[in-house]
Design an enzyme around this catalytic site. Sequence first.
Site, mmCIF file in Angstrom:
data_model
loop_
_atom_site.group_PDB
_atom_site.id
_atom_site.type_symbol
_atom_site.label_atom_id
_atom_site.label_comp_id
_atom_site.label_asym_id
_atom_site.label_seq_id
_atom_site.Cartn_x
_atom_site.Cartn_y
_atom_site.Cartn_z
ATOM 1 N N CYS A 211 20.477 -17.756 -19.860
ATOM 2 C CA CYS A 211 19.442 -19.686 -19.763
ATOM 3 C C CYS A 211 20.578 -20.798 -19.706
ATOM 4 C CB CYS A 211 19.104 -19.413 -21.551
ATOM 5 S SG CYS A 211 17.817 -20.619 -21.404
ATOM 6 N N ASP B 112 18.860 -15.127 -24.112
ATOM 7 C CA ASP B 112 18.170 -15.686 -23.974
ATOM 8 C C ASP B 112 16.728 -16.023 -24.291
ATOM 9 O OD1 ASP B 112 16.571 -16.848 -21.440
ATOM 10 O OD2 ASP B 112 15.611 -15.948 -20.158
ATOM 11 N N SER B 113 16.096 -17.271 -23.869
ATOM 12 C CA SER B 113 14.871 -16.948 -24.825
ATOM 13 C C SER B 113 13.913 -15.907 -24.589
ATOM 14 C CB SER B 113 14.355 -18.602 -24.507
ATOM 15 O OG SER B 113 13.606 -18.549 -23.295
ATOM 16 N N CYS C 261 16.308 -21.335 -12.965
ATOM 17 C CA CYS C 261 16.056 -20.956 -14.598
ATOM 18 C C CYS C 261 16.238 -19.362 -14.557
ATOM 19 C CB CYS C 261 14.671 -21.052 -15.125
ATOM 20 S SG CYS C 261 13.631 -20.410 -16.220
ATOM 21 N N HIS D 233 14.479 -17.046 -15.053
ATOM 22 C CA HIS D 233 13.140 -16.080 -15.452
ATOM 23 C C HIS D 233 13.012 -16.516 -13.619
ATOM 24 C CE1 HIS D 233 13.043 -16.732 -19.552
ATOM 25 N NE2 HIS D 233 11.842 -15.436 -19.309
ATOM 26 N N GLU E 219 7.905 -13.642 -17.098
ATOM 27 C CA GLU E 219 7.571 -13.310 -17.951
ATOM 28 C C GLU E 219 6.358 -12.607 -17.850
ATOM 29 O OE1 GLU E 219 9.447 -13.332 -22.428
ATOM 30 O OE2 GLU E 219 10.466 -14.514 -20.824
HETATM 31 N N1 DGL Z 1 15.636 -18.589 -18.861
HETATM 32 C C1 DGL Z 1 15.535 -19.735 -18.909
HETATM 33 C C2 DGL Z 1 16.470 -20.710 -18.222
HETATM 34 O O1 DGL Z 1 17.052 -20.244 -17.502
HETATM 35 C C3 DGL Z 1 15.101 -20.715 -20.119
HETATM 36 C C4 DGL Z 1 12.696 -20.397 -19.590
HETATM 37 C C5 DGL Z 1 12.267 -21.298 -21.291
HETATM 38 O O2 DGL Z 1 12.686 -20.393 -22.511
HETATM 39 O O3 DGL Z 1 11.710 -22.448 -20.897
HETATM 40 O O4 DGL Z 1 16.607 -21.677 -18.725
#
Ligand code: DGL
Length: 270
Positions: free
Chosen positions: A80, A16-17, A192, A194, A158
């Site tokens: 992600c 993931d990012s 997302c 997150h 986060e």
């Molecule tokens: N967790 C990521 C997603 O599911 C993206 C968050 C990001 O880096 O903008 O899209």
Amino acid sequence: MKKKILTLQTTIFIFDSGLGGITIFNYIKNIFLNINFIYLLDNKYFPYGNKSKNFILQRLIKILQKISLFHNISLAIIACNTASITSLPELKKYFNFPIIGVTPVINLAIAKTKNQVIGFLATNTTLQNYKIRNKIYLLKKKYMIKMISSPKLVFLAERKLLGDKIILSEIKKIFFSWYKLKIFPDTIILGCTHFPLIKDELKIIFPKNIYFLDSKKYIIDKFKKLIQYNKNLLNIKKNILYYTKKNKDTNRIKNIFKNMNFHIFKKFKI
Ligand code: DGL
């Protein structure tokens, strides 16, 4: 593709990012009891939600090429939505191990909604993706789909995991336009990885009895099709966290992963 059999010393790679992929890791860790996990967070380029398709694809190719020089990857999970929706089909062509990802569960939301008003939270790159746009376009006649992309929400999720205090009114501000709606969404897509991290906060600021739908359950169906796993495998667990940038949060991030049974922490130069 032929089913890959997971054997000793094999590894599942999670990408993931940032920290959002933890929501996927926590969901699958009890399924793969004896398998090593590698989690790579590309915090050098976090967030991905404002990056182009081409940037994300090239970055993922580079990361997976390098990681597979050092590890015998049995399965890669792109935890992600942004990276999966933009890159997954192309990415798969470059590697001979299975790669799966998570994408927003729009069909499930359609099946669940009763008032035909669906909230869709995802990053800008996800919402702008042509596959998503086409799908939403087709559904518009029958459903009201209220989309919000907010880098701030990703950031707040986060920060919450890192232990910072989250102010509810800051989240509420992001949904300002929804409070003016005649009918509030009864189903919300958390598009997302997150966003499940702040589901409790969303539950407080939204009306009661809303379905929150994230993509994690489907990940299991996807890998069941691809791999065969024997729970009795005996393996010495060695979970590794890679991050692409060291910063003021690195120690806090390491602690989060220590509590998740990760043992090795390394900067990944890329
Ligand atoms: N967790 C990521 C997603 O599911 C993206 C968050 C990001 O880096 O903008 O899209």
